[in-house]
Design an enzyme around this catalytic site. Structure first.
Site, PDB file in Angstrom:
ATOM      1  N   HIS A 202       0.833  -1.211   0.000  1.00 44.78           N
ATOM      2  CA  HIS A 202       0.000   0.000   0.000  1.00 44.78           C
ATOM      3  C   HIS A 202       0.867   1.261   0.000  1.00 44.78           C
ATOM      4  O   HIS A 202       0.558   2.228  -0.700  1.00 44.78           O
ATOM      5  CB  HIS A 202      -0.926  -0.005   1.211  1.00 44.78           C
ATOM      6  CG  HIS A 202      -1.994  -1.050   1.155  1.00 44.78           C
ATOM      7  ND1 HIS A 202      -1.736  -2.403   1.225  1.00 44.78           N
ATOM      8  CD2 HIS A 202      -3.349  -0.939   1.040  1.00 44.78           C
ATOM      9  CE1 HIS A 202      -2.862  -3.091   1.163  1.00 44.78           C
ATOM     10  NE2 HIS A 202      -3.862  -2.224   1.043  1.00 44.78           N
ATOM     11  N   HIS A 244       1.878  -4.060   9.083  1.00 47.22           N
ATOM     12  CA  HIS A 244       3.251  -3.862   8.637  1.00 47.22           C
ATOM     13  C   HIS A 244       4.083  -3.244   9.751  1.00 47.22           C
ATOM     14  O   HIS A 244       3.558  -2.568  10.647  1.00 47.22           O
ATOM     15  CB  HIS A 244       3.309  -2.949   7.402  1.00 47.22           C
ATOM     16  CG  HIS A 244       2.647  -3.533   6.186  1.00 47.22           C
ATOM     17  ND1 HIS A 244       3.226  -4.518   5.420  1.00 47.22           N
ATOM     18  CD2 HIS A 244       1.446  -3.262   5.625  1.00 47.22           C
ATOM     19  CE1 HIS A 244       2.416  -4.829   4.427  1.00 47.22           C
ATOM     20  NE2 HIS A 244       1.323  -4.087   4.530  1.00 47.22           N
TER      21      HIS A 244
END
Length: 288
Positions: A202, A244
């Protein structure tokens, strides 16, 4: 004369050492040291020393194979473990700090955390950086576009999105790093092949798209600032959701800049884009 011969024969018979079973002793005594049948006595010493040396060598090899204290490899290995290099200490320390901070910042990871009220908004922000909306939106805009310049920009943007998707998916499959909270990937993650943590797909996509739009579209200053802010917030949202690490997002940002630079260096002109459009859709007539 006959009497003397009979006496010598009787003497020989009476001599014990002349018997057949003791002949080897007589020969050994007559031949002296170092000689004899097969070099029996003194010549056995070198063979014994050689066998002792072979036994010692076998014991040494056995100790080294078993990792004994006399093995040089074991000593060196212990020294390496007890005295690591400065580089190894620095890397391990940075990784520990990265994991600790990423877990603390994952406030929206659960439904009962301190950031639970913001979870829906953060999830929506992260969804804006997903590959599926951008690929579908680019294809729809390309289908409805009726200008050569617009189609040129959209085709290059589509190629940039595909390049980013394949590169990040390949690196994730190669590294196979789990997220700080190790959540199982969702359905949309499987579609976009975003199943691992490193690098953050992303974040890479957000930086690449924002840089692409800022370069090829004429935007006002507030919109340019919003694009920069959106790219940063997309990367932060993935950390808040516990998907993440901070290092994953940082590497994703760098990878997005790299993808943008690569697409700009191999930019496809209008004629090439029209050829690709005509090949991709058989009913699509290229603009003249």
């Amino acid at each position: 004369m006959p009497s003397s011969q009979t006496r010598s024969r009787a003497r020989d018979r009476n001599d014990v050492l002349n018997r057949p079973e003791f002949l080897s002793l007589n020969q050994r005594r007559d031949q002296g040291p170092g000689e004899g049948r097969g070099g029996g006595g003194p010549r056995r010493a070198p063979h014994r020393q050689q066998s002792q040396q072979e036994d010692a060598g076998a014991r040494g090899s056995r100790d080294s194979s078993e990792g004994g204290p006399a093995a040089d490899g074991g000593v060196k290995e212990d020294c390496m473990q007890l005295n690591p290099s400065f580089r190894g200490i620095a890397i391990n320390s940075l990784l520990a700090i990265d994991i600790s901070l990423s877990k603390r910042l994952g406030v929206c990871a659960g439904t009962r955390g301190s950031g639970a009220p913001l979870r829906s908004m953060v999830t929506l922000l992260a969804l804006s950086g997903h590959a599926l909306p951008w690929l579908c939106g680019t294809l729809i805009c390309l289908w409805s576009s009726n200008t050569l310049a617009g189609q040129e920009v959209l085709v290059n943007l589509l190629l940039a999105l595909i390049l980013d998707l394949m590169t990040v998916a390949g690196m994730q499959k190669l590294v196979k790093r789990r997220g700080p909270w190790d959540f199982p990937p969702g359905f949309l993650d499987y579609i976009a092949m975003d199943t691992y943590s490193f690098p953050a797909a992303h974040a890479s996509r957000a930086v690449m798209v924002s840089k692409f739009l800022l370069t090829h579209l004429v935007l006002a200053v507030p919109l340019r600032i919003l694009l920069y802010l959106w790219a940063v917030l997309v990367g932060v949202s993935r950390v808040l959701l516990g998907k993440h690490h901070l290092s994953d997002v940082g590497c994703g940002f760098a990878l997005g800049f790299l993808h943008f630079s690569l697409v700009e260096s191999v930019w496809l002109d209008s004629s090439t884009c029209q050829t690709l459009i005509s090949i991709g859709t058989l009913r699509w007539t290229p603009l003249v």
